[in-house]
Write an enzyme that holds these catalytic residues in place. Structure first.
Site, PDB file in Angstrom:
ATOM      1  N   SER A 154      13.047 -61.842  81.174  1.00  0.00           N
ATOM      2  CA  SER A 154      12.811 -60.404  81.139  1.00  0.00           C
ATOM      3  C   SER A 154      13.159 -59.839  79.758  1.00  0.00           C
ATOM      4  O   SER A 154      12.612 -60.292  78.754  1.00  0.00           O
ATOM      5  CB  SER A 154      13.610 -59.728  82.255  1.00  0.00           C
ATOM      6  OG  SER A 154      13.256 -58.379  82.383  1.00  0.00           O
ATOM      7  N   ASP A 308       4.069 -59.003  89.147  1.00  0.00           N
ATOM      8  CA  ASP A 308       5.017 -58.552  88.133  1.00  0.00           C
ATOM      9  C   ASP A 308       4.296 -57.622  87.177  1.00  0.00           C
ATOM     10  O   ASP A 308       3.248 -57.968  86.619  1.00  0.00           O
ATOM     11  CB  ASP A 308       5.582 -59.767  87.388  1.00  0.00           C
ATOM     12  CG  ASP A 308       6.553 -59.381  86.277  1.00  0.00           C
ATOM     13  OD1 ASP A 308       6.923 -58.195  86.183  1.00  0.00           O
ATOM     14  OD2 ASP A 308       6.942 -60.278  85.505  1.00  0.00           O
ATOM     15  N   HIS A 338       8.987 -59.832  89.693  1.00  0.00           N
ATOM     16  CA  HIS A 338       9.935 -59.688  88.596  1.00  0.00           C
ATOM     17  C   HIS A 338      11.373 -59.708  89.111  1.00  0.00           C
ATOM     18  O   HIS A 338      11.718 -59.029  90.069  1.00  0.00           O
ATOM     19  CB  HIS A 338       9.700 -58.404  87.815  1.00  0.00           C
ATOM     20  CG  HIS A 338      10.356 -58.423  86.474  1.00  0.00           C
ATOM     21  ND1 HIS A 338       9.742 -58.946  85.358  1.00  0.00           N
ATOM     22  CD2 HIS A 338      11.595 -58.039  86.064  1.00  0.00           C
ATOM     23  CE1 HIS A 338      10.553 -58.866  84.328  1.00  0.00           C
ATOM     24  NE2 HIS A 338      11.694 -58.328  84.732  1.00  0.00           N
TER      25      HIS A 338
END
Length: 368
Positions: A154, A308, A338
Protein backbone atom coordinates in the site's frame (compact mmCIF):
# COMPACT_ATOMS: atom_id res chain seq x y z
CA UNK A 1 2.88 -19.71 10.11
CA UNK A 2 2.21 -17.56 13.17
CA UNK A 3 -1.44 -17.23 14.11
CA UNK A 4 -1.62 -15.39 17.39
CA UNK A 5 -2.40 -11.76 16.69
CA UNK A 6 -5.78 -10.76 18.08
CA UNK A 7 -7.72 -7.57 18.63
CA UNK A 8 -10.83 -6.86 20.65
CA UNK A 9 -12.95 -5.49 17.80
CA UNK A 10 -13.34 -6.04 14.07
CA UNK A 11 -12.02 -3.38 11.65
CA UNK A 12 -15.64 -2.49 10.77
CA UNK A 13 -16.46 -1.77 14.43
CA UNK A 14 -13.20 0.14 14.86
CA UNK A 15 -14.05 2.31 11.85
CA UNK A 16 -17.58 2.97 13.10
CA UNK A 17 -16.51 3.89 16.63
CA UNK A 18 -13.66 6.01 15.29
CA UNK A 19 -16.01 8.02 13.08
CA UNK A 20 -18.42 8.58 15.97
CA UNK A 21 -15.64 9.77 18.28
CA UNK A 22 -14.32 12.12 15.60
CA UNK A 23 -17.75 13.62 14.91
CA UNK A 24 -18.21 14.17 18.66
CA UNK A 25 -14.75 15.83 18.70
CA UNK A 26 -13.62 13.44 21.42
CA UNK A 27 -10.78 11.88 19.47
CA UNK A 28 -9.48 12.18 15.89
CA UNK A 29 -9.92 9.05 13.77
CA UNK A 30 -6.15 8.54 13.20
CA UNK A 31 -5.49 8.79 16.94
CA UNK A 32 -8.28 6.34 17.74
CA UNK A 33 -7.05 3.77 15.21
CA UNK A 34 -3.52 4.10 16.52
CA UNK A 35 -4.78 3.48 20.06
CA UNK A 36 -6.59 0.34 18.88
CA UNK A 37 -3.29 -0.97 17.54
CA UNK A 38 -2.03 -0.97 21.09
CA UNK A 39 -4.38 -3.89 21.80
CA UNK A 40 -2.53 -6.19 19.42
CA UNK A 41 -1.00 -9.25 21.06
CA UNK A 42 2.03 -10.81 19.43
CA UNK A 43 3.24 -14.39 19.68
CA UNK A 44 6.88 -14.71 18.75
CA UNK A 45 8.08 -17.30 16.29
CA UNK A 46 10.44 -19.66 18.17
CA UNK A 47 12.55 -20.02 15.03
CA UNK A 48 13.10 -16.29 14.52
CA UNK A 49 15.11 -13.86 16.63
CA UNK A 50 13.45 -10.44 16.82
CA UNK A 51 15.31 -7.28 17.83
CA UNK A 52 13.86 -3.79 18.25
CA UNK A 53 16.24 -0.89 17.75
CA UNK A 54 16.50 2.63 16.38
CA UNK A 55 18.44 3.84 13.38
CA UNK A 56 18.85 7.42 14.49
CA UNK A 57 15.30 8.42 15.44
CA UNK A 58 13.60 5.78 13.27
CA UNK A 59 12.30 2.67 15.07
CA UNK A 60 13.02 -0.58 13.22
CA UNK A 61 12.52 -4.27 13.91
CA UNK A 62 15.03 -6.87 12.77
CA UNK A 63 13.95 -10.47 12.11
CA UNK A 64 16.64 -13.10 11.77
CA UNK A 65 16.36 -16.92 11.63
CA UNK A 66 17.83 -18.48 14.76
CA UNK A 67 19.37 -21.30 12.76
CA UNK A 68 23.07 -20.65 12.27
CA UNK A 69 24.14 -19.89 8.71
CA UNK A 70 27.68 -20.31 7.42
CA UNK A 71 27.04 -17.68 4.74
CA UNK A 72 25.53 -14.20 4.80
CA UNK A 73 21.78 -14.28 4.24
CA UNK A 74 19.51 -12.49 1.80
CA UNK A 75 18.36 -9.09 3.10
CA UNK A 76 14.77 -7.82 2.88
CA UNK A 77 13.73 -4.28 3.80
CA UNK A 78 9.98 -3.85 4.40
CA UNK A 79 7.83 -0.73 4.62
CA UNK A 80 4.40 -1.55 6.05
CA UNK A 81 1.05 -0.20 4.87
CA UNK A 82 -1.69 1.73 6.63
CA UNK A 83 -2.24 4.93 4.66
CA UNK A 84 0.19 6.91 6.87
CA UNK A 85 -2.52 6.66 9.55
CA UNK A 86 -2.40 3.13 10.92
CA UNK A 87 -0.05 0.19 10.52
CA UNK A 88 2.91 -0.45 12.80
CA UNK A 89 5.78 -2.81 13.52
CA UNK A 90 3.40 -4.80 15.72
CA UNK A 91 0.60 -4.94 13.11
CA UNK A 92 3.00 -6.39 10.53
CA UNK A 93 5.16 -8.37 12.95
CA UNK A 94 3.76 -11.66 11.67
CA UNK A 95 4.60 -10.79 8.07
CA UNK A 96 8.19 -9.88 8.91
CA UNK A 97 8.67 -13.01 11.00
CA UNK A 98 7.10 -15.25 8.36
CA UNK A 99 9.25 -13.84 5.55
CA UNK A 100 12.40 -14.28 7.64
CA UNK A 101 11.50 -17.89 8.44
CA UNK A 102 10.20 -18.99 5.05
CA UNK A 103 12.87 -17.33 2.90
CA UNK A 104 15.79 -17.77 5.35
CA UNK A 105 16.47 -14.03 5.19
CA UNK A 106 17.36 -11.16 7.46
CA UNK A 107 14.32 -8.88 7.43
CA UNK A 108 14.35 -5.21 8.43
CA UNK A 109 10.95 -3.58 9.02
CA UNK A 110 10.86 0.22 9.22
CA UNK A 111 8.51 2.01 11.61
CA UNK A 112 8.11 5.44 10.03
CA UNK A 113 6.33 8.48 11.50
CA UNK A 114 2.64 8.93 10.61
CA UNK A 115 -0.36 11.20 10.85
CA UNK A 116 -1.73 13.18 12.57
CA UNK A 117 1.54 14.64 13.87
CA UNK A 118 3.66 14.14 10.75
CA UNK A 119 3.13 14.95 7.08
CA UNK A 120 4.96 14.54 3.77
CA UNK A 121 7.85 13.92 3.30
CA UNK A 122 8.58 12.40 6.73
CA UNK A 123 7.38 8.89 5.80
CA UNK A 124 9.69 8.57 2.79
CA UNK A 125 12.57 10.26 4.61
CA UNK A 126 12.31 7.79 7.51
CA UNK A 127 12.24 4.83 5.12
CA UNK A 128 15.15 6.18 3.08
CA UNK A 129 17.35 7.03 6.05
CA UNK A 130 16.76 3.69 7.76
CA UNK A 131 17.45 1.83 4.53
CA UNK A 132 20.69 3.70 3.85
CA UNK A 133 21.94 2.94 7.35
CA UNK A 134 21.11 -0.75 6.89
CA UNK A 135 22.79 -0.88 3.47
CA UNK A 136 25.94 0.72 4.88
CA UNK A 137 26.14 -1.90 7.65
CA UNK A 138 25.12 -5.13 5.93
CA UNK A 139 28.10 -7.07 7.18
CA UNK A 140 27.24 -6.42 10.82
CA UNK A 141 23.73 -7.75 10.18
CA UNK A 142 24.95 -10.86 8.37
CA UNK A 143 23.47 -9.84 5.02
CA UNK A 144 24.72 -10.70 1.54
CA UNK A 145 25.10 -7.44 -0.39
CA UNK A 146 24.34 -9.21 -3.68
CA UNK A 147 20.87 -10.40 -2.55
CA UNK A 148 18.85 -7.39 -1.45
CA UNK A 149 15.09 -6.93 -1.77
CA UNK A 150 12.99 -3.83 -1.09
CA UNK A 151 9.36 -4.63 -0.25
CA UNK A 152 6.28 -2.57 0.62
CA UNK A 153 2.50 -2.77 0.81
CA UNK A 154 0.00 0.00 0.00
CA UNK A 155 1.60 3.31 1.03
CA UNK A 156 4.64 1.21 1.91
CA UNK A 157 4.74 0.21 -1.76
CA UNK A 158 4.64 3.89 -2.63
CA UNK A 159 7.60 4.43 -0.30
CA UNK A 160 9.47 1.61 -2.09
CA UNK A 161 8.90 3.28 -5.46
CA UNK A 162 10.27 6.54 -4.05
CA UNK A 163 13.23 5.14 -2.17
CA UNK A 164 14.39 2.89 -5.02
CA UNK A 165 14.55 5.90 -7.36
CA UNK A 166 16.97 7.55 -4.93
CA UNK A 167 19.02 4.40 -4.36
CA UNK A 168 19.61 3.68 -8.06
CA UNK A 169 21.10 7.18 -8.30
CA UNK A 170 23.47 6.46 -5.40
CA UNK A 171 26.18 4.18 -6.83
CA UNK A 172 28.17 4.10 -3.57
CA UNK A 173 25.49 1.93 -1.92
CA UNK A 174 24.91 -1.81 -2.54
CA UNK A 175 22.44 -2.34 -5.37
CA UNK A 176 18.92 -3.54 -4.65
CA UNK A 177 18.31 -6.66 -6.74
CA UNK A 178 14.50 -6.60 -6.70
CA UNK A 179 11.60 -4.48 -5.55
CA UNK A 180 8.27 -5.95 -4.41
CA UNK A 181 5.25 -3.65 -4.52
CA UNK A 182 2.02 -5.03 -3.06
CA UNK A 183 -1.13 -3.04 -3.91
CA UNK A 184 0.84 0.22 -4.16
CA UNK A 185 -0.47 3.73 -4.70
CA UNK A 186 1.72 5.31 -7.38
CA UNK A 187 -0.43 8.00 -8.97
CA UNK A 188 -1.98 10.97 -7.14
CA UNK A 189 -3.33 12.60 -10.29
CA UNK A 190 -5.86 10.56 -12.30
CA UNK A 191 -8.71 9.32 -10.12
CA UNK A 192 -10.95 8.30 -13.01
CA UNK A 193 -9.19 4.99 -13.69
CA UNK A 194 -11.46 1.94 -14.04
CA UNK A 195 -10.60 0.58 -10.58
CA UNK A 196 -11.46 3.94 -9.00
CA UNK A 197 -14.90 3.70 -10.55
CA UNK A 198 -15.44 0.01 -9.85
CA UNK A 199 -14.14 -0.24 -6.27
CA UNK A 200 -14.82 3.16 -4.76
CA UNK A 201 -17.07 1.65 -2.06
CA UNK A 202 -15.12 -1.53 -1.37
CA UNK A 203 -13.62 -1.84 2.14
CA UNK A 204 -11.12 -1.53 3.62
CA UNK A 205 -10.04 1.31 1.32
CA UNK A 206 -13.04 3.24 0.06
CA UNK A 207 -12.61 6.37 -2.02
CA UNK A 208 -13.52 8.60 0.94
CA UNK A 209 -10.96 6.94 3.22
CA UNK A 210 -8.31 7.08 0.52
CA UNK A 211 -8.87 10.78 -0.13
CA UNK A 212 -8.87 11.66 3.54
CA UNK A 213 -5.53 9.89 4.02
CA UNK A 214 -4.00 11.41 0.87
CA UNK A 215 -5.09 14.96 1.60
CA UNK A 216 -4.09 14.87 5.26
CA UNK A 217 -0.69 13.37 4.53
CA UNK A 218 0.05 15.75 1.63
CA UNK A 219 -1.37 18.71 3.58
CA UNK A 220 -4.08 19.39 1.01
CA UNK A 221 -7.31 20.96 2.25
CA UNK A 222 -10.23 18.53 1.87
CA UNK A 223 -12.29 21.32 0.30
CA UNK A 224 -10.39 20.57 -2.94
CA UNK A 225 -11.60 16.96 -2.98
CA UNK A 226 -14.17 17.40 -5.77
CA UNK A 227 -11.70 19.32 -7.94
CA UNK A 228 -9.18 16.49 -7.55
CA UNK A 229 -11.75 13.78 -8.23
CA UNK A 230 -13.09 15.44 -11.36
CA UNK A 231 -9.66 16.28 -12.74
CA UNK A 232 -10.18 20.03 -12.50
CA UNK A 233 -6.64 20.26 -11.10
CA UNK A 234 -5.10 18.84 -14.29
CA UNK A 235 -3.71 21.46 -16.71
CA UNK A 236 -4.14 20.59 -20.39
CA UNK A 237 -0.43 20.91 -21.16
CA UNK A 238 0.52 18.51 -18.38
CA UNK A 239 -2.14 16.02 -19.41
CA UNK A 240 -0.83 16.05 -22.98
CA UNK A 241 2.67 15.33 -21.66
CA UNK A 242 1.79 12.60 -19.18
CA UNK A 243 -1.33 11.03 -20.65
CA UNK A 244 0.81 8.26 -22.15
CA UNK A 245 1.54 7.13 -18.58
CA UNK A 246 -1.62 8.13 -16.68
CA UNK A 247 -4.61 7.52 -18.93
CA UNK A 248 -6.91 4.55 -18.41
CA UNK A 249 -6.12 3.69 -22.02
CA UNK A 250 -3.03 2.03 -20.51
CA UNK A 251 -5.23 -0.39 -18.56
CA UNK A 252 -5.89 -3.69 -20.38
CA UNK A 253 -9.41 -3.87 -21.76
CA UNK A 254 -10.27 -6.97 -19.75
CA UNK A 255 -10.32 -4.73 -16.67
CA UNK A 256 -12.86 -2.33 -18.19
CA UNK A 257 -16.40 -2.88 -16.95
CA UNK A 258 -19.43 -2.38 -19.19
CA UNK A 259 -20.56 0.67 -17.21
CA UNK A 260 -17.14 2.36 -17.29
CA UNK A 261 -17.52 6.12 -17.60
CA UNK A 262 -15.32 7.96 -20.12
CA UNK A 263 -12.21 9.75 -18.92
CA UNK A 264 -13.52 13.30 -18.83
CA UNK A 265 -12.00 16.12 -16.77
CA UNK A 266 -13.89 19.13 -15.44
CA UNK A 267 -13.04 22.72 -16.37
CA UNK A 268 -9.57 23.61 -15.16
CA UNK A 269 -9.50 25.28 -11.74
CA UNK A 270 -6.26 27.22 -11.39
CA UNK A 271 -6.71 27.89 -7.66
CA UNK A 272 -7.17 24.17 -7.01
CA UNK A 273 -4.15 23.36 -9.18
CA UNK A 274 -1.91 25.77 -7.29
CA UNK A 275 -2.91 24.12 -4.00
CA UNK A 276 -2.25 20.61 -5.29
CA UNK A 277 0.46 20.97 -7.93
CA UNK A 278 3.06 19.15 -5.81
CA UNK A 279 1.35 15.85 -6.75
CA UNK A 280 3.02 16.18 -10.16
CA UNK A 281 6.40 15.55 -8.58
CA UNK A 282 7.88 12.05 -9.18
CA UNK A 283 8.49 11.97 -5.41
CA UNK A 284 4.70 11.91 -4.94
CA UNK A 285 3.59 10.25 -8.18
CA UNK A 286 6.46 7.81 -8.91
CA UNK A 287 4.97 6.75 -12.22
CA UNK A 288 6.05 10.18 -13.55
CA UNK A 289 9.78 9.58 -13.04
CA UNK A 290 12.00 10.19 -16.08
CA UNK A 291 12.68 7.32 -18.44
CA UNK A 292 16.37 7.29 -17.50
CA UNK A 293 15.43 6.66 -13.85
CA UNK A 294 12.79 4.03 -14.63
CA UNK A 295 15.24 2.18 -16.90
CA UNK A 296 17.68 1.77 -13.98
CA UNK A 297 15.15 0.15 -11.65
CA UNK A 298 15.71 -3.47 -10.57
CA UNK A 299 13.48 -6.34 -11.54
CA UNK A 300 10.06 -5.93 -10.02
CA UNK A 301 7.30 -8.04 -8.52
CA UNK A 302 3.88 -6.37 -8.58
CA UNK A 303 0.79 -7.59 -6.72
CA UNK A 304 -2.65 -6.26 -7.62
CA UNK A 305 -6.10 -7.22 -6.35
CA UNK A 306 -9.29 -7.18 -8.38
CA UNK A 307 -11.47 -5.51 -5.72
CA UNK A 308 -9.03 -2.72 -4.91
CA UNK A 309 -9.39 0.94 -5.78
CA UNK A 310 -5.61 1.00 -6.35
CA UNK A 311 -5.56 -1.97 -8.73
CA UNK A 312 -4.89 0.19 -11.77
CA UNK A 313 -1.94 2.01 -10.19
CA UNK A 314 -0.08 -1.30 -10.28
CA UNK A 315 -1.14 -1.83 -13.89
CA UNK A 316 0.03 1.65 -14.93
CA UNK A 317 3.38 1.03 -13.26
CA UNK A 318 3.67 -2.41 -14.85
CA UNK A 319 3.38 -0.89 -18.33
CA UNK A 320 5.68 1.98 -17.37
CA UNK A 321 8.42 -0.44 -16.33
CA UNK A 322 7.95 -2.80 -19.25
CA UNK A 323 8.18 0.09 -21.72
CA UNK A 324 11.70 0.70 -20.35
CA UNK A 325 12.59 -3.02 -20.50
CA UNK A 326 12.57 -3.54 -16.72
CA UNK A 327 11.77 -7.23 -15.99
CA UNK A 328 8.36 -7.40 -14.30
CA UNK A 329 6.60 -10.32 -12.66
CA UNK A 330 2.92 -9.72 -11.92
CA UNK A 331 0.57 -11.54 -9.58
CA UNK A 332 -3.12 -10.62 -9.79
CA UNK A 333 -5.52 -11.83 -7.09
CA UNK A 334 -9.07 -12.23 -8.41
CA UNK A 335 -10.66 -12.43 -4.95
CA UNK A 336 -8.35 -9.89 -3.32
CA UNK A 337 -9.20 -6.56 -1.73
CA UNK A 338 -7.10 -3.73 -0.33
CA UNK A 339 -5.51 -4.40 3.03
CA UNK A 340 -6.09 -8.15 2.97
CA UNK A 341 -2.37 -8.79 3.47
CA UNK A 342 -2.49 -7.60 7.07
CA UNK A 343 -4.95 -10.39 7.96
CA UNK A 344 -3.08 -13.35 6.51
CA UNK A 345 -2.39 -14.85 9.93
CA UNK A 346 -5.52 -13.79 11.81
CA UNK A 347 -7.54 -16.99 12.26
CA UNK A 348 -10.86 -15.24 12.82
CA UNK A 349 -10.29 -12.99 9.80
CA UNK A 350 -8.49 -15.44 7.56
CA UNK A 351 -8.86 -14.89 3.81
CA UNK A 352 -7.43 -17.24 1.16
CA UNK A 353 -6.30 -14.21 -0.85
CA UNK A 354 -4.13 -13.04 2.06
CA UNK A 355 -2.28 -16.35 2.24
CA UNK A 356 -1.95 -16.50 -1.56
CA UNK A 357 -0.32 -13.06 -1.68
CA UNK A 358 2.19 -13.90 1.03
CA UNK A 359 3.04 -17.23 -0.55
CA UNK A 360 3.55 -15.59 -3.96
CA UNK A 361 5.89 -13.01 -2.40
CA UNK A 362 7.82 -15.74 -0.58
CA UNK A 363 8.18 -17.73 -3.81
CA UNK A 364 9.45 -14.68 -5.71
CA UNK A 365 11.91 -13.61 -3.02
CA UNK A 366 13.36 -17.12 -2.77
CA UNK A 367 14.37 -16.78 -6.42
CA UNK A 368 16.57 -13.76 -5.63
Amino acid sequence: MEANISVTASPFIQDLVGNILEKLRICAMPTFLQLIQGLIIIKKNPNVLTTDMHFGTVPVRLFKPKKVSCEPRRGIIIYHGGGAVIGSLDCYHGLGSYLASETDSVVLMVGYCKLPAYHHPILVNDCLNASIYFLKNLESFGVDSSRLVLCGESIGGWAVANVIQVLVSTPTLPRIQAQVLIQPILNFINFQLPSHQQSQYVPFLTRDIMFTCICKYLDIDLSWKDAILTGAVIPLDKWKKYRKWLSYENIPRKFWSQDLQPEFFATFNEAAYLETKHVWSPEISPVLADDKIIAQLPKTFLVSCEHDILRDDALLYKKRLEDQSVPVSWYHVEDGFHGCLMFFEWKFLSFPCSVNIVDSVVSYIKSI
